[in-house]
Design a protein around this motif. Structure first.
Motif, PDB file in Angstrom:
ATOM      1  N   UNK A 257      20.888 -10.808  11.193  1.00 58.35           N
ATOM      2  CA  UNK A 257      21.897 -11.867  11.116  1.00 58.35           C
ATOM      3  C   UNK A 257      21.609 -12.701   9.887  1.00 58.35           C
ATOM      4  N   UNK A 258      22.655 -13.089   9.185  1.00 58.11           N
ATOM      5  CA  UNK A 258      22.427 -13.847   7.967  1.00 58.11           C
ATOM      6  C   UNK A 258      23.581 -14.801   7.756  1.00 58.11           C
ATOM      7  N   UNK A 259      23.350 -15.826   6.954  1.00 59.40           N
ATOM      8  CA  UNK A 259      24.471 -16.682   6.599  1.00 59.40           C
ATOM      9  C   UNK A 259      24.958 -16.396   5.179  1.00 59.40           C
ATOM     10  N   UNK A 260      24.385 -15.351   4.571  1.00 55.69           N
ATOM     11  CA  UNK A 260      24.860 -14.988   3.233  1.00 55.69           C
ATOM     12  C   UNK A 260      26.237 -14.346   3.357  1.00 55.69           C
ATOM     13  N   UNK A 261      27.017 -14.532   2.314  1.00 56.01           N
ATOM     14  CA  UNK A 261      28.380 -14.027   2.394  1.00 56.01           C
ATOM     15  C   UNK A 261      28.415 -12.523   2.129  1.00 56.01           C
TER      16      UNK A 261
ATOM     17  N   UNK B 158      16.588 -14.511  -0.155  1.00 60.88           N
ATOM     18  CA  UNK B 158      16.580 -15.634   0.787  1.00 60.88           C
ATOM     19  C   UNK B 158      17.978 -15.991   1.276  1.00 60.88           C
ATOM     20  N   UNK B 159      18.020 -16.618   2.412  1.00 61.49           N
ATOM     21  CA  UNK B 159      19.281 -17.077   2.987  1.00 61.49           C
ATOM     22  C   UNK B 159      19.888 -18.160   2.103  1.00 61.49           C
ATOM     23  N   UNK B 160      21.194 -18.293   2.213  1.00 60.73           N
ATOM     24  CA  UNK B 160      21.854 -19.375   1.488  1.00 60.73           C
ATOM     25  C   UNK B 160      21.466 -20.695   2.120  1.00 60.73           C
ATOM     26  N   UNK B 161      21.141 -21.665   1.279  1.00 62.27           N
ATOM     27  CA  UNK B 161      20.814 -22.981   1.823  1.00 62.27           C
ATOM     28  C   UNK B 161      22.092 -23.783   1.988  1.00 62.27           C
ATOM     29  N   UNK B 162      22.241 -24.533   3.078  1.00 61.81           N
ATOM     30  CA  UNK B 162      23.445 -25.355   3.210  1.00 61.81           C
ATOM     31  C   UNK B 162      23.448 -26.420   2.121  1.00 61.81           C
ATOM     32  N   UNK B 163      24.620 -26.613   1.523  1.00 61.97           N
ATOM     33  CA  UNK B 163      24.670 -27.561   0.427  1.00 61.97           C
ATOM     34  C   UNK B 163      24.671 -28.975   0.962  1.00 61.97           C
ATOM     35  N   UNK B 164      24.059 -29.848   0.191  1.00 54.86           N
ATOM     36  CA  UNK B 164      24.033 -31.246   0.613  1.00 54.86           C
ATOM     37  C   UNK B 164      25.410 -31.855   0.464  1.00 54.86           C
TER      38      UNK B 164
ATOM     39  N   UNK C  60       0.813  -1.215   0.000  1.00 56.16           N
ATOM     40  CA  UNK C  60       0.000   0.000   0.000  1.00 56.16           C
ATOM     41  C   UNK C  60       0.852   1.273   0.000  1.00 56.16           C
ATOM     42  N   UNK C  61       2.085   1.095  -0.503  1.00 53.85           N
ATOM     43  CA  UNK C  61       2.893   2.254  -0.852  1.00 53.85           C
ATOM     44  C   UNK C  61       3.227   3.151   0.340  1.00 53.85           C
ATOM     45  N   UNK C  62       3.266   2.594   1.524  1.00 59.03           N
ATOM     46  CA  UNK C  62       3.651   3.443   2.651  1.00 59.03           C
ATOM     47  C   UNK C  62       5.149   3.384   2.875  1.00 59.03           C
ATOM     48  N   UNK C  63       5.701   2.202   2.607  1.00 60.83           N
ATOM     49  CA  UNK C  63       7.115   2.026   2.916  1.00 60.83           C
ATOM     50  C   UNK C  63       7.895   1.572   1.696  1.00 60.83           C
ATOM     51  N   UNK C  64       9.126   2.031   1.671  1.00 63.06           N
ATOM     52  CA  UNK C  64      10.060   1.448   0.724  1.00 63.06           C
ATOM     53  C   UNK C  64      10.946   0.528   1.536  1.00 63.06           C
ATOM     54  N   UNK C  65      11.146  -0.684   1.013  1.00 60.24           N
ATOM     55  CA  UNK C  65      11.942  -1.628   1.777  1.00 60.24           C
ATOM     56  C   UNK C  65      13.212  -1.937   1.014  1.00 60.24           C
ATOM     57  N   UNK C  66      14.331  -1.746   1.705  1.00 59.94           N
ATOM     58  CA  UNK C  66      15.598  -1.982   1.036  1.00 59.94           C
ATOM     59  C   UNK C  66      16.483  -2.866   1.870  1.00 59.94           C
ATOM     60  N   UNK C  67      17.539  -3.325   1.240  1.00 61.65           N
ATOM     61  CA  UNK C  67      18.454  -4.198   1.956  1.00 61.65           C
ATOM     62  C   UNK C  67      19.860  -3.842   1.511  1.00 61.65           C
TER      63      UNK C  67
ATOM     64  N   UNK D  77       6.362  -9.751   9.977  1.00 57.82           N
ATOM     65  CA  UNK D  77       6.140 -10.338   8.657  1.00 57.82           C
ATOM     66  C   UNK D  77       5.233  -9.460   7.817  1.00 57.82           C
ATOM     67  N   UNK D  78       5.435  -8.155   7.949  1.00 62.81           N
ATOM     68  CA  UNK D  78       4.687  -7.262   7.059  1.00 62.81           C
ATOM     69  C   UNK D  78       4.950  -7.670   5.625  1.00 62.81           C
ATOM     70  N   UNK D  79       6.225  -7.912   5.368  1.00 58.78           N
ATOM     71  CA  UNK D  79       6.641  -8.307   4.026  1.00 58.78           C
ATOM     72  C   UNK D  79       7.633  -9.445   4.170  1.00 58.78           C
ATOM     73  N   UNK D  80       7.146 -10.649   4.392  1.00 60.11           N
ATOM     74  CA  UNK D  80       8.058 -11.696   4.806  1.00 60.11           C
ATOM     75  C   UNK D  80       9.044 -12.125   3.724  1.00 60.11           C
TER      76      UNK D  80
END
Lengths: 893, 348
Positions: free
Chosen positions: A418-422, A753-759, A377-384, A745-748
């Protein structure tokens, strides 16, 4: 319970280690929630701060389906306008005022930008108008000038006819280049040309058929002209098309072409393209209206301008006077227009760089906004984005400031996630270390927080270079040139340099250090422009050549020997007595080869030890046992031992009566270490118990191979099993808790996405480790051998400079014997040649070659031992960066 | 043999043309292009290709004609570069390529003059590849002889034109006949020239020019239905270097309608396949498009061999097709006919 933002930041700051080049900076992942109405302002502020690297949250969206494409397009149009204005300014040779500091730009709001856009648009429209009118004036001027030429040239022509009238035989010697008149035509023209009656009232200019002088009219007036349908056309045509034009006319007129032309000497300016065009004046005579019409058509299509020329000299003169005054008039107007254009451009030129920077910044802002997600609804801009943890406080302060400026109800906030992304790799460099870091970055950007070889490169790079470039004289020249760049750094920094100089300039600290180290190694090698110095310091005494009985053998060699076995060797570097001795090469080769190996093994072992730092930092302790220890043992058991033998052999007193025997060949020892383990020939013996030591070392070497191959995969497999079990348990737990976790979770799923651990796959792991083992084992040998390039290049360098000196001075200059005066002149000249060649060949070519080899030793031999280099570079959104790249672009335009 | 000395003279240009070929727009980019909403988007997308910023200084409301013009300009620049650096016999070969465009220009000017169009406008419409110096003078000619004697005699087209001098006046049908006669003479001459060069050039170009000849023959046949053109006259227009010659040609020359054409081509697999859907039925692709597809296919194939001139011809033709594709897409965007936008002919 909830910590305030400030507390959180303080906590993070406390946990930070010291900033250094050893490891890259700590990074934090931030999630931004920016109220839409102040989104633009916030991004702008962050751009000014220049510490956040934004991640693209819309990576799935096509470039032109994003939210702010329209704005960017508009801005790009403005940008195009700016480029256009700049081009105009450049074409008038008006200087543009350069922008020196980014910070000069005020914070621009959207309205400011709109206003600027209007301003630029206005400037362009105004300029376009003026240029248009200038073009009109120029084309008018061109027509008039052409007409002027047509009249003057045709004057010559008509005069010619007059003179022919008097003297038929008189050939044309005047300006008329070509005259195809046959006698018939000439006869007609004679009459035509002789019609010099007073037909002032006759307004040929105003007649309907303007382009064709109509002799019939005159005939009525004067009555002196014969009935004739001979007519003519005069005009101006580009010289390029003249040939084709003439040929076509010749065909149309069936070979009966009567045409005269002459070249206009000054090139005329084409108002459309502003280019100089060379043109010809022509005049064509032909019979009949139809023919004339046809010629006219062809002439027009071929790009000729036709002018009406009167037969009468008086009328012509009058017309030409009129034209002159008109030219004068238009010329003045043109000048005035030109002046106002230049004035305009001048005032634009003062500001244009500022405009360009502002627009480029604005484009950057919108590009970042395109990377953010706009909430439904255009109230927020979400950045990372990523931000160095050291700078979190600054970001926080900026946000506070924004809240104050905007006075909006809601203020922008960010969250530390906190993230596991490099995270990206951000190495803190300054102007000195930057260049060395670039050498490393060219190989690969360090993985986040990995040990950065850049810091060691600062010393090892110039050192390895200098080992190959060992000549103090050359070193001094190189250090001086590097120093000159550093000394004039401030002056040169902002300037646009020639490409090669710019490259040298950017590497000025490397050059300077390489020079200094070369002086040092030159001292050790005792080389100064291939000559030895400090000669008196030698500890050798030489047999006096005179005292030796003059057998042929003795004539050739002057033997040197240490006067006293207990006499200490020279304390620093190679004894100067070696240089110029007959066996100098044998000695130096052996010496340089051995130190190459020693340097190589130390360099590589150091690389392996750096692995230890990585394993401890990343808490991969099992790798210390699985990789570090076997690798270290493998390299040191064979080549470490070799180094030990080399040094032992150096230190051992082979002349002492108690000596173990003759000095052994280490090469043989190394070969027999493998060929006949545990045994050693008497003549190869270096120390007692050598056979047993070698056997143990060989066993260690062999054991390390399966150790390196198998340990890691099996440890990994057992860990993977445990890990998977844990993961399953965790997932179960999570699926139970899913309902709880909906706090923010306004915008979940907006964020990446986080890096998935490799098999884990055992087969992959074994293959990888197998490749690594084979590679490492082979590299132990090949990389060590690779360091021999230190010796080879150093040899090549000293020999080359030796040859250069000998060829020029010893064989030419010193052998002339033309008397002191001439000799000194020749030597002076040859010195010039020698110096030029020294700079071109020894410094530049040899320097480049040594540079490349040093580069290779760092990339392949050293970095290959421990450096993963799989990271990506930290690239913050910053106006300063944008501005710099604009400047670079300006340089290429 | 070519492998030994080809590179002495032509190695550089072959490298260049292969580089140019690498710049031909790929399917991926086409997909992006077709998704554009406006011509501005198209400009943005094209700027990431080899075309670069070629539209940058164009004033904002872009028109398809500007795009097409600028694309052709780029193509011309590249071609002129090749031509300027070429060495005999490649120079002649490249000249030969332009003759086809010259014929088109001549015909365009004659027709235009006949209909009393504005001459300057006509000159602007001419294909830049086929421009020659004395071209403007074409507009003053009123009959064939004059045309030949004043202008064309000094162009390379003169020998082709000699064969059409019988036509006295310039009517529309006559002009078509002249065009086809010129083309026939041109293709045959070009074909023979390529055969004279021999080697892979003869092989590759032979195939392409045979197809070109056949395409013309088929088109002439189909277009001649319901016109005054007699069958004998028509038979004279067929190029005689195609795969269809002589048997297929003689069959074609007897055709009266499209069914018979189909029958005549039955034994020629490649061509018969094109008629499978029937050009008159509501097929997705017209016969013309299928011919273009086949042409693209042949031209693409010429890059699979080395040491021959065919790639220069192929590069030009592929690039031309690319320009046609871009213009088609641009037109579809401009006229908002998105459903037809995928009817371009993909190249790579």
């Amino acid at each position: 319970m909830a910590k305030t933002k400030m507390e959180e930041i303080e906590e993070i700051e406390k946990s930070l280690g010291q900033q250094s080049l050893f490891r890259s900076e700590d990074m934090s992942l931030l999630h931004f929630y920016i109220p839409s109405e102040i989104g633009h302002l916030t991004i702008r502020k962050l751009g000014q701060l220049g510490v956040v690297q934004f991640n693209d949250l819309n990576y799935e969206v096509n470039a032109f389906q994003r939210t702010f494409v329209e704005e960017i397009r508009k801005l790009q149009n403005i940008y195009t306008n700016i480029q256009y204005l700049k081009k105009q300014i450049a074409s008038e040779d008006i200087p543009m005022k350069e922008l020196t500091k980014v910070n000069e730009l005020p914070l621009m709001s959207k309205n400011d930008i709109d206003e600027l856009a209007r301003k630029i648009q206005d400037a362009r429209t105004k300029l376009d108008d003026m240029i248009e009118s200038r073009k009109n004036l120029r084309s008018q001027l061109l027509l008039l000038i052409e007409e002027k030429y047509v009249i003057t040239e045709s004057n010559y022509f008509f005069e010619e006819i007059d003179s022919r009238n008097v003297d038929l035989e008189d050939e044309n010697k005047d300006k008329v280049m070509r005259n195809n008149l046959n006698l018939d035509n000439l006869a007609n023209e004679k009459k035509l040309g002789s019609s010099t009656s007073n037909n002032n009232n006759n307004s040929v200019v105003n007649s309907d058929e303007k382009l064709i002088g109509d002799p019939d009219n005159q005939e009525q007036e004067s009555g002196t002209i014969n009935k004739s349908n001979l007519k003519y056309i005069a005009g101006v045509i580009p010289r390029k098309t003249m040939g084709v034009f003439e040929r076509i006319l010749w065909r149309i007129l069936r070979g009966n072409l009567c045409m005269n032309y002459s070249e206009i000497e000054e090139p005329l300016q084409d108002p459309e393209t502003d280019q100089k065009v060379e043109k010809n004046v022509f005049i064509i005579f032909a019979h009949g209206d139809a023919m004339i019409q046809k010629i006219k058509r062809v002439a027009e299509l071929m790009g000729a301008n036709l002018y009406n020329i009167d037969v009468d000299q008086e009328v012509r003169r009058e017309n030409s006077l009129k034209i002159f005054s008109k030219i004068e008039e238009i010329h003045n107007v043109h000048q005035a227009t030109q002046n106002s254009i230049i004035n305009d451009l001048r005032s634009i030129g003062n500001e244009i760089e500022t405009w360009q920077a502002a627009i480029a910044e604005e484009i950057g802002v919108y590009e970042i906004m395109n990377m953010c997600n706009v909430e439904v609804n255009n109230r927020f801009m979400i950045g990372e984005g990523w931000c160095p943890s050291q700078k979190l406080r600054e970001v926080k302060n900026t946000f506070k400031e924004i809240a104050e400026i905007s006075k909006a109800e809601t203020e922008p906030i960010f969250e530390i996630v906190k993230t596991n992304r490099e995270p990206p790799t951000h190495q803190l460099t300054n102007k000195m270390t930057n260049c060395f870091q670039n050498i490393v970055d060219a190989y690969g950007i360090a993985k986040y927080k990995e040990v950065n070889p850049g810091i060691y490169t600062i010393v090892t790079f110039p050192f390895l270079f200098a080992v190959m470039f060992g000549d103090s004289g050359h070193g001094i020249l190189m250090a001086l040139s590097g120093f000159a760049f550093i000394y004039f750094e401030k002056n040169l920094m902002g300037k646009k340099l020639n490409e090669i100089i710019a490259m040298a300039f950017s590497g000025r600290y490397v050059i300077f250090l390489m020079g200094l180290f070369s002086i040092y190694t030159g001292l050790i090698y005792n080389d100064f422009f291939s000559k030895t110095f400090l000669y008196p310091l030698t500890r050798f005494t030489f047999e006096d050549a005179d005292s030796i009985t003059t057998t042929e053998e003795n004539m050739k060699t002057v033997r040197g020997k240490l006067p006293d076995p207990n006499y200490r060797a020279i304390g620093f570097g190679i004894d100067p007595g070696w240089i110029d001795s007959e066996n100098a090469l044998i000695f130096l080769n052996s010496y340089k080869m051995k130190i190459s190996i020693i340097f190589g093994v130390i360099h590589m072992l150091f690389g392996i030890i750096l692995n230890l730092c990585n394993y401890i930092h990343f808490k991969e302790y099992y790798l210390i046992v699985c990789k570090f220890i076997p690798e270290f043992l493998m390299l040191s058991s064979i080549f470490g031992y070799l180094c030990f033998m080399i040094m032992y052999k150096w230190c051992y007193d082979w002349y002492s009566p108690n000596a173990i025997g003759e000095p052994p060949s280490l090469l043989n020892t190394l070969i027999f270490l493998f060929m006949s383990p545990g045994e050693i020939n008497d003549k190869d013996l270096l120390f007692k118990g050598q056979g047993t030591v070698q056997l143990i070392l060989l066993i260690i070497f062999i054991i390390t191979i399966p150790w390196l191959l198998l340990a890691k995969p099996f440890v990994l497999r057992s860990r993977a099993k445990k890990f998977e079990e844990e993961l399953e348990a965790k997932e179960k737990e999570e699926s139970n808790n899913t309902n709880k976790n909906e706090v923010i979770d306004v915008v979940p799923d907006v964020f990446i996405p986080e890096d998935k651990p490799q098999k884990f796959s055992m087969a992959d792991c074994i293959i990888n480790q197998g490749v690594h083992t084979i590679e490492f084992t082979l590299n132990c040998i090949s990389n060590t051998a690779s360091y021999l390039r230190l010796w080879a290049l150093s040899l090549a360098h000293s020999q080359l400079s030796h040859v250069l000196y000998n060829m020029l001075f010893e064989t030419i200059a010193f052998k002339l014997n033309l008397g002191v005066f001439l000799d000194s002149i020749v030597i002076f000249l040859i010195f010039g040649a020698w110096f030029a060649l020294t700079v071109a060949i020894m410094l530049i070519m040899e320097g480049l070659s040594a540079f490349l080899h040093a580069l290779r030793l760092h990339w392949v031999e050293f970095n290959g031992k421990f450096y993963i280099g799989s990271g990506y570079k930290y690239y913050p959104f910053s106006f300063e960066r944008i501005w710099k790249s604009e400047r670079k672009k300006g340089g290429t335009n | 043999m070519e492998a030994i000395d080809f590179n002495v003279d032509n190695g550089y240009l072959e490298g260049i043309v292969r580089g140019f070929k690498g710049g031909i727009i790929t399917n991926n980019v086409y997909t992006n292009l077709t998704q554009c909403e406006t011509l501005e988007d198209l400009k943005l997308q094209l700027s990431s290709t080899d075309y670069g910023n070629f539209l940058q200084n164009e004033p904002s409301p872009l028109s398809t004609s500007t795009i097409s013009e600028k694309c052709l300009e780029r193509l011309m620049d590249d071609f002129e570069y090749l031509r300027a650096n070429s060495v005999e016999p490649l120079t002649t070969f490249l000249d030969y390529i332009t003759y086809g465009y010259m014929i088109d220009n001549v015909i365009l000017l004659i027709t235009g003059t006949l209909h009393e169009r504005d001459t300057h406008e006509l000159l602007e419409k001419c294909h830049p590849l086929g421009a020659f110096e004395s071209m403007p003078a074409l507009c003053i000619a009123t009959n064939v002889n004059e045309l030949y004697n004043t202008v064309l005699i000094e162009t390379p087209l003169a020998p082709y034109f000699e064969k059409c001098l019988s036509a006295e006046d310039l009517h529309e049908v006559d002009i078509e006949i002249i065009r086809n006669k010129l083309y026939k003479a041109y293709i045959e001459d070009f074909y023979n020239y390529c055969q004279k060069i021999g080697g892979p050039t003869a092989e590759v170009m032979g195939e392409i020019l045979q197809f070109e000849a056949d395409r013309r023959a088929i088109n002439i046949t189909i277009n001649s239905f319901d016109t005054e053109l007699s069958k004998e006259e028509r038979a004279k227009l067929y190029p005689e270097n195609g795969l269809l010659y002589p048997e297929g040609i003689s069959k074609l020359s007897k055709c009266d309608d499209i069914e018979q054409v189909k029958m005549a081509l039955d034994t020629y697999h490649d061509y018969a396949a094109m008629f499978d859907n029937g050009p008159n039925q509501s097929a997705e692709k017209s016969l013309e498009d299928k011919f273009f597809e086949r042409e693209v296919h042949l031209n693409k194939r010429s890059f699979e061999q080395q040491f021959h001139f065919g790639q220069f011809y192929s590069y030009l033709k592929l690039k031309e097709q690319e320009v046609r594709n871009i213009v088609w897409i641009a037109e579809c965007i401009a006229q908002n006919q998105k459903d037809k936008i995928n009817n371009y002919i993909p190249i790579f």
